[in-house]
Write an enzyme that holds these catalytic residues in place. Sequence first.
Site, PDB file in Angstrom:
ATOM      1  N   LYS A   1       8.060 -20.820  23.873  1.00 45.27           N
ATOM      2  CA  LYS A   1       8.867 -19.603  23.745  1.00 45.27           C
ATOM      3  C   LYS A   1       9.573 -19.404  25.080  1.00 45.27           C
ATOM      4  CE  LYS A   1       7.167 -17.932  19.769  1.00 45.27           C
ATOM      5  NZ  LYS A   1       7.990 -18.029  18.555  1.00 45.27           N
TER       6      LYS A   1
ATOM      7  N   LYS B   1      17.460 -22.443  22.340  1.00 44.38           N
ATOM      8  CA  LYS B   1      16.841 -22.859  21.088  1.00 44.38           C
ATOM      9  C   LYS B   1      17.285 -24.287  20.810  1.00 44.38           C
ATOM     10  CE  LYS B   1      15.494 -22.030  16.587  1.00 44.38           C
ATOM     11  NZ  LYS B   1      14.210 -21.508  16.151  1.00 44.38           N
TER      12      LYS B   1
ATOM     13  N   GLU C   1      12.304 -22.614  21.973  1.00 42.82           N
ATOM     14  CA  GLU C   1      12.907 -21.353  21.523  1.00 42.82           C
ATOM     15  C   GLU C   1      13.276 -20.533  22.744  1.00 42.82           C
ATOM     16  OE1 GLU C   1      11.181 -19.667  17.657  1.00 42.82           O
ATOM     17  OE2 GLU C   1       9.419 -20.320  18.767  1.00 42.82           O
TER      18      GLU C   1
ATOM     19  N   ASP D   1       5.340 -24.393   4.416  1.00 41.62           N
ATOM     20  CA  ASP D   1       5.710 -24.634   5.806  1.00 41.62           C
ATOM     21  C   ASP D   1       7.232 -24.621   5.771  1.00 41.62           C
ATOM     22  OD1 ASP D   1       6.705 -25.983   8.119  1.00 41.62           O
ATOM     23  OD2 ASP D   1       4.653 -26.594   8.513  1.00 41.62           O
ATOM     24  N   HIS D   2       7.835 -23.569   6.300  1.00 38.10           N
ATOM     25  CA  HIS D   2       9.273 -23.403   6.033  1.00 38.10           C
ATOM     26  C   HIS D   2      10.108 -24.529   6.644  1.00 38.10           C
ATOM     27  CE1 HIS D   2       9.536 -21.467  10.019  1.00 38.10           C
ATOM     28  NE2 HIS D   2      10.841 -21.650   9.950  1.00 38.10           N
TER      29      HIS D   2
ATOM     30  N   ARG E   1       0.799  -1.217   0.000  1.00 32.64           N
ATOM     31  CA  ARG E   1       0.000   0.000   0.000  1.00 32.64           C
ATOM     32  C   ARG E   1       0.836   1.273   0.000  1.00 32.64           C
ATOM     33  NH1 ARG E   1      -4.117  -1.993   4.517  1.00 32.64           N
ATOM     34  NH2 ARG E   1      -2.214  -3.098   4.976  1.00 32.64           N
TER      35      ARG E   1
ATOM     36  N   HIS F   1       4.579 -26.996  11.820  1.00 30.39           N
ATOM     37  CA  HIS F   1       5.957 -27.499  11.811  1.00 30.39           C
ATOM     38  C   HIS F   1       6.114 -28.838  12.540  1.00 30.39           C
ATOM     39  CE1 HIS F   1       6.403 -23.505  10.450  1.00 30.39           C
ATOM     40  NE2 HIS F   1       6.691 -22.921  11.585  1.00 30.39           N
TER      41      HIS F   1
ATOM     42  N   LYS G   1       1.755 -19.420   6.077  1.00 28.22           N
ATOM     43  CA  LYS G   1       0.946 -19.728   7.233  1.00 28.22           C
ATOM     44  C   LYS G   1       0.552 -18.447   7.953  1.00 28.22           C
ATOM     45  CE  LYS G   1       2.895 -20.807  11.303  1.00 28.22           C
ATOM     46  NZ  LYS G   1       3.703 -19.920  12.148  1.00 28.22           N
TER      47      LYS G   1
ATOM     48  N   ASP H   1       0.715 -21.878  16.342  1.00 36.62           N
ATOM     49  CA  ASP H   1       1.907 -21.271  15.741  1.00 36.62           C
ATOM     50  C   ASP H   1       2.931 -22.319  15.322  1.00 36.62           C
ATOM     51  OD1 ASP H   1       3.471 -18.964  15.056  1.00 36.62           O
ATOM     52  OD2 ASP H   1       4.725 -19.361  16.806  1.00 36.62           O
TER      53      ASP H   1
HETATM   54  C1  BG6 Z   1       7.328 -19.550  12.786  1.00 31.31           C
HETATM   55  C2  BG6 Z   1       6.593 -19.106  14.009  1.00 31.31           C
HETATM   56  O1  BG6 Z   1       6.488 -20.266  11.928  1.00 31.31           O
HETATM   57  O2  BG6 Z   1       8.413 -20.387  13.156  1.00 31.31           O
HETATM   58  C3  BG6 Z   1       7.522 -18.388  14.977  1.00 31.31           C
HETATM   59  O3  BG6 Z   1       5.526 -18.235  13.654  1.00 31.31           O
HETATM   60  C4  BG6 Z   1       8.719 -19.262  15.272  1.00 31.31           C
HETATM   61  O4  BG6 Z   1       6.844 -18.064  16.182  1.00 31.31           O
HETATM   62  C5  BG6 Z   1       9.361 -19.754  13.992  1.00 31.31           C
HETATM   63  O5  BG6 Z   1       9.640 -18.489  16.037  1.00 31.31           O
HETATM   64  C6  BG6 Z   1      10.459 -20.753  14.281  1.00 31.31           C
HETATM   65  O6  BG6 Z   1      11.146 -21.006  13.098  1.00 31.31           O
HETATM   66  P1  BG6 Z   1      12.651 -21.447  13.125  1.00 31.31           P
HETATM   67  O7  BG6 Z   1      13.003 -21.705  11.711  1.00 31.31           O
HETATM   68  O8  BG6 Z   1      13.425 -20.334  13.776  1.00 31.31           O
HETATM   69  O9  BG6 Z   1      12.701 -22.677  13.986  1.00 31.31           O
END
Ligand code: BG6
Length: 513
Positions: free
Chosen positions: A365, A370, A241, A202-203, A67, A265, A173, A260
Amino acid sequence: MSAVDLDTGPAENPLVVGLERQPVRSTAMVIFGAHGDLASRKLLPGIYNLAHEGALPERVALIGVSRGQLSDEDFRSNAREAIERFSRRRPDADVLSGLLANFSYVRGTFDDPALYAQLAEALGALDAGVGAPLNRIFYLSTAPEFFPTIARKLGESGLSAAEGAEVRVVIEKPIGYDLASARAQNEAVLEHFAESQVFRIDHYLGKETVQNLMALRFSNALFEPVWNRNYIDNVQITAAEDIGIGSRAGYYDGAGALRDLVQNHMLQLLALLAMEPPTAFEANRLRDEKVKVLEAIAPPALHEVAEMAVRAQYAPGVVSGAEAAGYREEPGVPADSRTETYAALRLQINNWRWAGVPFYLRTGKRMARKLTEIAVTLRPVPHIAFQGPDSDGVRPNQVILTLQPDEAVSVSLGAKVPGTKMQIRPVNMEFHYGTSFLSESPEAYERLILDVMRGDATLFTRGDEVEALWRIIDPVLAAWAADDQTPIPQYPAGSAGPAEAAALLGDRSWRRL
Ligand code: BG6
């Protein structure tokens, strides 16, 4: 020699045949929400790194849409800044300038037909410049409420198909908020696009170690024979995390840990770990197997949820030596929020391979560190012939796949401690990506963006799969929403999670974080 197709290179060049890198057709990519966090942190740097490696098609054009009142030049300079800041490698000046020269910008609001007319014109001009229709990718890097609108407008303006070229749409997502909304979203998108055009990201599926899970299972004779209820005692999947919610309260407080991370994932990790071997690594074969195993997980009845799921929130604490606020004190979070920042589940897969094997999932979280890992613990050996204290070190074998922060696979074995006694101790056989391959893994988004350009949907979530994922956690969400009285367990920021989660495991215990 056969004719040379400028787009794909010589049709039968023996130097090209058999190379892993398949030619990719020239592509125009439109990013909706080109100004957002995801585009700046992941998409633009990902595209740069593909360019750096020479993996992009010969012609790539990128049109940013949002925008903001930006000129093409402003957009390029913002993109340059984002790439310089977030790229995993320092950008090469020539590669970056070459890439940015193909970036342009179209301003508009997502429900305005004029935006789509402008896009059609810009895309048409790109085709005319190349002298052939480019494949088109519409990347919806926007808040999910815009997905149906954008899909509809693309359809109505005729942009969901192009003569002589492939048109694909990428959706980020969250896909829905629960089963019903995910279904509604699927329907809205599929009204204008065929399922084969839709790439739901879904990364986690783009992460190297996640793909390695399949390599490990299906290219080694060692694991598959024991990968079942006869040999496996339990599976623990952890996605801990140390970060909090940062500035995402607006999204996160309406979502929570289950939506989330678990719905997508973590259940994807479970599906890849537990599915039957697909007959081919082809999008639908693989996704058929995932759907089958997800459908074998019986969703809990509402009254069973308390037995198989634990939720919690982080309280104030210390993370990596620094004081951290509690969730309810985070900016933008209501002081009486009941949103979970931690979720743990015990699931059962009701099929021949897995009946009776518990799968434990936990994510949170602001935990101690991590760590994303899958730990598969085998059953104890049936008889220990070593006597007395010497046998104390005999432990069940474990296969541990670490996804983050280090990418590694380790197998624990019982071994004899050197000396005159037959004393046993667990040792680890390990493989680390960094040392075995001496190369940095690409970012998940690089792989996934290239797959969309190639039209390979293997690492993307199919519509029915999204629904199968939601079906598992819908009752948990419903039971938690219905209980607005029981205090939400708290865990100190920087800890391993709430004490209440231990109850899910009975005699077993969670792995140390
Ligand atoms: C995302 C979530 O899909 O994945 C985040 O929305 C999360 O909250 C993240 O921190 C974690 O991804 P990665 O690749 O850092 O494990």
